[in-house]
Write a protein that holds these residues in place. Structure first.
Motif, PDB file in Angstrom:
ATOM      1  N   ILE A 141       3.258   5.495  -6.827  1.00 46.88           N
ATOM      2  CA  ILE A 141       3.190   5.330  -8.277  1.00 46.88           C
ATOM      3  C   ILE A 141       2.492   6.497  -8.954  1.00 46.88           C
ATOM      4  N   ASN A 142       1.797   7.309  -8.194  1.00 48.66           N
ATOM      5  CA  ASN A 142       1.068   8.453  -8.748  1.00 48.66           C
ATOM      6  C   ASN A 142      -0.025   7.987  -9.703  1.00 48.66           C
ATOM      7  N   LEU A 143      -0.818   7.020  -9.215  1.00 45.18           N
ATOM      8  CA  LEU A 143      -1.950   6.542  -9.995  1.00 45.18           C
ATOM      9  C   LEU A 143      -2.966   7.664 -10.179  1.00 45.18           C
ATOM     10  N   PRO A 144      -3.819   7.587 -11.198  1.00 42.73           N
ATOM     11  CA  PRO A 144      -4.832   8.635 -11.403  1.00 42.73           C
ATOM     12  C   PRO A 144      -5.644   8.882 -10.134  1.00 42.73           C
ATOM     13  N   SER A 145      -5.951  10.128  -9.874  1.00 43.35           N
ATOM     14  CA  SER A 145      -6.676  10.478  -8.646  1.00 43.35           C
ATOM     15  C   SER A 145      -8.068   9.864  -8.614  1.00 43.35           C
ATOM     16  N   THR A 146      -8.620   9.527  -9.792  1.00 48.83           N
ATOM     17  CA  THR A 146      -9.955   8.946  -9.859  1.00 48.83           C
ATOM     18  C   THR A 146      -9.956   7.440  -9.596  1.00 48.83           C
TER      19      THR A 146
ATOM     20  N   LYS B 183      -8.788   2.401  -2.132  1.00 46.58           N
ATOM     21  CA  LYS B 183      -8.328   3.691  -1.627  1.00 46.58           C
ATOM     22  C   LYS B 183      -9.419   4.328  -0.790  1.00 46.58           C
ATOM     23  N   ARG B 184      -9.079   4.572   0.474  1.00 45.91           N
ATOM     24  CA  ARG B 184     -10.006   5.224   1.397  1.00 45.91           C
ATOM     25  C   ARG B 184      -9.240   6.284   2.179  1.00 45.91           C
TER      26      ARG B 184
ATOM     27  N   GLU C 209      -7.610   8.758   1.170  1.00 53.84           N
ATOM     28  CA  GLU C 209      -6.330   9.037   0.511  1.00 53.84           C
ATOM     29  C   GLU C 209      -5.236   8.024   0.835  1.00 53.84           C
ATOM     30  N   ALA C 210      -5.623   6.847   1.325  1.00 51.70           N
ATOM     31  CA  ALA C 210      -4.641   5.803   1.611  1.00 51.70           C
ATOM     32  C   ALA C 210      -5.138   4.480   1.038  1.00 51.70           C
ATOM     33  N   TRP C 211      -4.193   3.628   0.641  1.00 50.91           N
ATOM     34  CA  TRP C 211      -4.540   2.329   0.074  1.00 50.91           C
ATOM     35  C   TRP C 211      -4.626   1.279   1.165  1.00 50.91           C
ATOM     36  N   HIS C 212      -5.642   0.406   1.050  1.00 52.29           N
ATOM     37  CA  HIS C 212      -5.870  -0.630   2.049  1.00 52.29           C
ATOM     38  C   HIS C 212      -6.147  -1.961   1.341  1.00 52.29           C
ATOM     39  N   PRO C 213      -5.585  -3.067   1.829  1.00 56.34           N
ATOM     40  CA  PRO C 213      -5.902  -4.373   1.245  1.00 56.34           C
ATOM     41  C   PRO C 213      -7.332  -4.781   1.590  1.00 56.34           C
ATOM     42  N   VAL C 214      -7.966  -5.490   0.667  1.00 55.21           N
ATOM     43  CA  VAL C 214      -9.331  -5.974   0.861  1.00 55.21           C
ATOM     44  C   VAL C 214      -9.315  -7.495   0.738  1.00 55.21           C
ATOM     45  N   GLY C 215      -9.719  -8.191   1.765  1.00 49.34           N
ATOM     46  CA  GLY C 215      -9.772  -9.644   1.730  1.00 49.34           C
ATOM     47  C   GLY C 215      -8.392 -10.284   1.691  1.00 49.34           C
ATOM     48  N   ASP C 216      -8.398 -11.583   1.510  1.00 49.30           N
ATOM     49  CA  ASP C 216      -7.154 -12.338   1.463  1.00 49.30           C
ATOM     50  C   ASP C 216      -6.535 -12.284   0.073  1.00 49.30           C
ATOM     51  N   ALA C 217      -5.229 -12.540   0.013  1.00 48.84           N
ATOM     52  CA  ALA C 217      -4.555 -12.649  -1.279  1.00 48.84           C
ATOM     53  C   ALA C 217      -5.069 -13.875  -2.023  1.00 48.84           C
ATOM     54  N   ILE C 218      -5.204 -13.745  -3.333  1.00 57.63           N
ATOM     55  CA  ILE C 218      -5.756 -14.801  -4.182  1.00 57.63           C
ATOM     56  C   ILE C 218      -4.624 -15.415  -5.005  1.00 57.63           C
ATOM     57  N   PRO C 219      -4.466 -16.729  -5.006  1.00 54.71           N
ATOM     58  CA  PRO C 219      -3.440 -17.341  -5.860  1.00 54.71           C
ATOM     59  C   PRO C 219      -3.839 -17.263  -7.327  1.00 54.71           C
ATOM     60  N   VAL C 220      -2.915 -16.865  -8.179  1.00 57.47           N
ATOM     61  CA  VAL C 220      -3.171 -16.771  -9.611  1.00 57.47           C
ATOM     62  C   VAL C 220      -1.988 -17.359 -10.371  1.00 57.47           C
TER      63      VAL C 220
ATOM     64  N   GLU D 228       0.821  -1.213   0.000  1.00 54.83           N
ATOM     65  CA  GLU D 228       0.000   0.000   0.000  1.00 54.83           C
ATOM     66  C   GLU D 228       0.856   1.264   0.000  1.00 54.83           C
ATOM     67  N   GLN D 229       2.040   1.183   0.626  1.00 56.50           N
ATOM     68  CA  GLN D 229       2.951   2.325   0.591  1.00 56.50           C
ATOM     69  C   GLN D 229       3.546   2.513  -0.796  1.00 56.50           C
ATOM     70  N   GLN D 230       3.876   1.394  -1.458  1.00 54.48           N
ATOM     71  CA  GLN D 230       4.446   1.483  -2.797  1.00 54.48           C
ATOM     72  C   GLN D 230       3.421   1.961  -3.812  1.00 54.48           C
TER      73      GLN D 230
END
Length: 251
Positions: free
Chosen positions: A33-38, A62-63, A65-76, A27-29
């Motif tokens: 990255i300067n992703l679009p504000s939208t 994003k909540r 102005e900060a990024w937060h993980p949602v749920g568990d990581a999914i294997p792909v 979430e810090q990284q």
């Protein structure tokens, strides 16, 4: 002797713990990255290295102005030859390996997400655009075609003989379950560059052990969870890289 080894081992454990604590969290990284504000939703896919075919997908939201993980990581699973820098919103580092048509690599970078699709009606709870595929739907991967890297349909008043139109293509309604549900990844779309790779999707994997030809595959239930989670106004993006490269992404 037992206590001696413990004394030698514990400082190493402490060092590993400190290094892990000091390593930037995803979430810090993402914030750098300067992703679009939208953009308020991200599908973050990371692999251990460029050659790996196993990866994890973490939903990020994003909540405040900060990024937060949602749920568990999914294997792909990603491409059978790992990852290569794709054509998306990001800037590819000079001298890096670029994804090419037929290389068996999934694209690394930052990509917009297109329409979801599937064999039947839209799954209950889906909020994003969805298209039912037919036996007349094809995604063109013939490099010399004007339709390269585009979804095309053979009209109902013509014979359904795609080879009369394109030398190479992906059938969007396959004989197996892999495209039972899926989503278009906007790789190499604005503009389309012949030979830079085509027909990139999120889709159901063949099985947990088998990598893809260049897409990102996962279990059917997990894919449906992801598709239902996406919001139409979130300007959602796929961010896909080796974990060590996440902090180097630039838009």
């Amino acid at each position: 002797m037992k206590h001696f080894y413990l004394r030698q081992f514990l400082p190493l454990m402490t060092l590993i713990g400190l290094l892990a604590a000091c390593s930037p969290r995803p979430e810090q990284q993402l914030a750098k990255i300067n992703l679009p504000s939208t953009t308020t939703q991200v599908l973050l896919v990371t692999t251990p290295d460029w050659e790996a075919t196993e990866a994890t997908l973490q939903r990020m939201e994003k909540r405040a102005e900060a990024w937060h993980p949602v749920g568990d990581a999914i294997p792909v699973r990603v491409g059978r030859n790992g990852l290569g820098w794709g054509a998306g919103l990001h800037t590819n580092p000079s001298g890096s390996v670029q994804k090419q048509e037929g290389d068996g690599k999934a694209p690394a970078g930052v990509f917009r997400l297109g329409t979801a699709f599937g064999y039947d009606a839209a799954p209950q709870g889906l909020q994003i655009p969805y298209r039912i595929t037919t036996e007349r739907d094809y995604f063109v991967d013939a490099v010399d075609s004007a339709d390269y890297n585009q979804w095309r349909s053979v009209s109902a008043d013509q014979p359904n003989t795609p080879k009369q139109h394109w030398a190479s293509f992906e059938r969007m309604r396959r004989d197996d379950h892999q495209y039972e549900y899926g989503m278009v990844v906007e790789h190499n779309t604005q503009p389309v560059t012949p030979g830079r790779g085509s027909a990139i999707f999120l889709h159901v994997w063949l099985d947990p052990q088998t990598p893809t030809s260049g897409c990102t595959g996962m279990d059917r239930a997990h894919l449906l969870d992801v598709l239902r989670w996406l919001q139409p106004n979130a300007n959602a993006l796929l961010v896909q890289t080796p974990a060590a490269e996440l902090g180097r992404l630039l838009l």
